[in-house]
Each structure stands twice: as structure tokens, then as C-alpha cells.
Scaffold this motif. Structure first.
Motif, PDB file in Angstrom:
ATOM      1  N   UNK A  19       0.835  -1.211   0.000  1.00  0.00           N
ATOM      2  CA  UNK A  19       0.000   0.000   0.000  1.00  0.00           C
ATOM      3  C   UNK A  19       0.867   1.257   0.000  1.00  0.00           C
ATOM      4  N   UNK A  20       1.908   1.282   0.803  1.00  0.00           N
ATOM      5  CA  UNK A  20       2.808   2.431   0.854  1.00  0.00           C
ATOM      6  C   UNK A  20       3.494   2.648  -0.496  1.00  0.00           C
ATOM      7  N   UNK A  21       3.906   1.562  -1.122  1.00  0.00           N
ATOM      8  CA  UNK A  21       4.562   1.631  -2.427  1.00  0.00           C
ATOM      9  C   UNK A  21       3.607   2.207  -3.470  1.00  0.00           C
ATOM     10  N   UNK A  22       2.377   1.691  -3.481  1.00  0.00           N
ATOM     11  CA  UNK A  22       1.359   2.176  -4.416  1.00  0.00           C
ATOM     12  C   UNK A  22       1.072   3.650  -4.186  1.00  0.00           C
ATOM     13  N   UNK A  23       0.894   4.045  -2.957  1.00  0.00           N
ATOM     14  CA  UNK A  23       0.611   5.445  -2.634  1.00  0.00           C
ATOM     15  C   UNK A  23       1.755   6.354  -3.076  1.00  0.00           C
ATOM     16  N   UNK A  24       2.981   5.898  -2.953  1.00  0.00           N
ATOM     17  CA  UNK A  24       4.136   6.684  -3.359  1.00  0.00           C
ATOM     18  C   UNK A  24       4.253   6.884  -4.856  1.00  0.00           C
ATOM     19  N   UNK A  25       3.594   6.017  -5.631  1.00  0.00           N
ATOM     20  CA  UNK A  25       3.666   6.100  -7.088  1.00  0.00           C
ATOM     21  C   UNK A  25       2.429   6.713  -7.725  1.00  0.00           C
ATOM     22  N   UNK A  26       1.429   7.089  -6.946  1.00  0.00           N
ATOM     23  CA  UNK A  26       0.168   7.511  -7.551  1.00  0.00           C
ATOM     24  C   UNK A  26       0.312   8.721  -8.465  1.00  0.00           C
ATOM     25  N   UNK A  27       1.280   9.581  -8.226  1.00  0.00           N
ATOM     26  CA  UNK A  27       1.499  10.723  -9.109  1.00  0.00           C
ATOM     27  C   UNK A  27       1.950  10.319 -10.509  1.00  0.00           C
ATOM     28  N   UNK A  33      -5.127   7.602  -6.523  1.00  0.00           N
ATOM     29  CA  UNK A  33      -5.732   6.290  -6.289  1.00  0.00           C
ATOM     30  C   UNK A  33      -6.525   6.367  -4.988  1.00  0.00           C
ATOM     31  N   UNK A  34      -7.678   5.750  -4.985  1.00  0.00           N
ATOM     32  CA  UNK A  34      -8.572   5.755  -3.828  1.00  0.00           C
ATOM     33  C   UNK A  34      -9.075   4.353  -3.554  1.00  0.00           C
ATOM     34  N   UNK A  35      -9.673   4.187  -2.408  1.00  0.00           N
ATOM     35  CA  UNK A  35     -10.362   2.938  -2.052  1.00  0.00           C
ATOM     36  C   UNK A  35      -9.465   1.718  -2.282  1.00  0.00           C
ATOM     37  N   UNK A  51       3.108 -12.475  -2.371  1.00  0.00           N
ATOM     38  CA  UNK A  51       2.421 -11.959  -3.557  1.00  0.00           C
ATOM     39  C   UNK A  51       1.143 -11.316  -3.035  1.00  0.00           C
ATOM     40  N   UNK A  52       1.082 -10.004  -3.113  1.00  0.00           N
ATOM     41  CA  UNK A  52      -0.036  -9.234  -2.576  1.00  0.00           C
ATOM     42  C   UNK A  52      -0.771  -8.573  -3.738  1.00  0.00           C
ATOM     43  N   UNK A  53      -2.060  -8.857  -3.888  1.00  0.00           N
ATOM     44  CA  UNK A  53      -2.870  -8.206  -4.912  1.00  0.00           C
ATOM     45  C   UNK A  53      -3.721  -7.137  -4.255  1.00  0.00           C
ATOM     46  N   UNK A  54      -3.537  -5.897  -4.712  1.00  0.00           N
ATOM     47  CA  UNK A  54      -4.343  -4.777  -4.253  1.00  0.00           C
ATOM     48  C   UNK A  54      -5.184  -4.273  -5.409  1.00  0.00           C
ATOM     49  N   UNK A  55      -6.377  -3.787  -5.078  1.00  0.00           N
ATOM     50  CA  UNK A  55      -7.181  -3.083  -6.070  1.00  0.00           C
ATOM     51  C   UNK A  55      -7.395  -1.667  -5.570  1.00  0.00           C
ATOM     52  N   UNK A  56      -7.708  -0.781  -6.505  1.00  0.00           N
ATOM     53  CA  UNK A  56      -7.937   0.618  -6.164  1.00  0.00           C
ATOM     54  C   UNK A  56      -8.757   1.254  -7.271  1.00  0.00           C
ATOM     55  N   UNK A  57      -9.352   2.384  -6.953  1.00  0.00           N
ATOM     56  CA  UNK A  57     -10.066   3.143  -7.974  1.00  0.00           C
ATOM     57  C   UNK A  57      -9.270   4.399  -8.303  1.00  0.00           C
ATOM     58  N   UNK A  58      -9.443   4.842  -9.527  1.00  0.00           N
ATOM     59  CA  UNK A  58      -8.867   6.098  -9.990  1.00  0.00           C
ATOM     60  C   UNK A  58      -9.763   6.635 -11.099  1.00  0.00           C
TER      61      UNK A  58
END
Length: 93
Positions: A19-27, A33-35, A51-58
Motif C-alpha cells: 500500500x505504501x509503495x502504491x501510494x508513493x507512485x500515484x502521481x 488512487x482511492x479505495x 504476492x499481494x494483490x491490491x485493487x484501487x479506484x482512480x
């Protein structure tokens, strides 16, 4: 034959690292990215990677309605020893 050891990083820590990695790349991903949701988690057979699968909305790429969003999925490979994200890949359904 190699003997695997128990991971130092548990699934909650691996998920937070992803989650931290994803948040750091959202720009770099075309908008906020939300939710963020955990969809899947699995440890590799050799206990070296989570192996972690995350989903998000944008915001949707081709918005007909200004509030239209799309859900995307990413798979993260997280070291069980250090918690470092080693890879992020597109997960297709």
C-alpha cells in the motif's frame, strides 16, 4: 533440498508495504488512487516473497461522466525477509 524458514514479515506488514509503495507512485499513475483494497495474498513456495494483490479506484481514462472511476488491480512481490517491494505488476481479470 533446501529448507525454507518462516517469513520475518507477516501478511499484514507485506500488505502495508505494498500500500505504501502504491501510494508513493500515484502521481505517476495518471491520477489519485482511492479505495485501496486487499484482494489476494499468497506466499511463494520457497517462502521468499509475498504476492499481494491490491485493487484501487482512480479516474477513468475515457470519462463520459466527470465522476466516473475504474478499478484496477496490481500484484506486488514483497520480500519476506525485509518487507521491501521487489516488483509491481498489472493483474488482469
Amino acid at each position: 533440498m533446501t529448507q525454507s524458514t518462516a517469513p520475518s514479515i507477516n501478511v499484514q506488514q507485506a500488505t502495508q508495504a505494498a500500500k505504501d509503495y502504491l501510494s508513493g507512485l500515484q502521481g505517476f499513475m495518471g491520477g489519485l488512487v482511492n479505495d485501496i483494497r486487499l484482494e489476494e495474498s499468497e506466499i511463494s513456495e520457497d517462502d521468499q516473497l509475498w504476492h499481494i494483490t491490491l485493487s484501487f479506484t482512480r479516474p477513468a481514462d475515457n470519462q463520459l461522466v466527470p465522476t466516473q472511476v475504474q478499478r484496477e488491480y496490481k500484484v506486488f512481490e514483497v520480500s519476506t525477509a525485509t518487507g521491501q517491494v521487489k516488483a509491481m505488476k498489472i493483474r488482469t481479470l
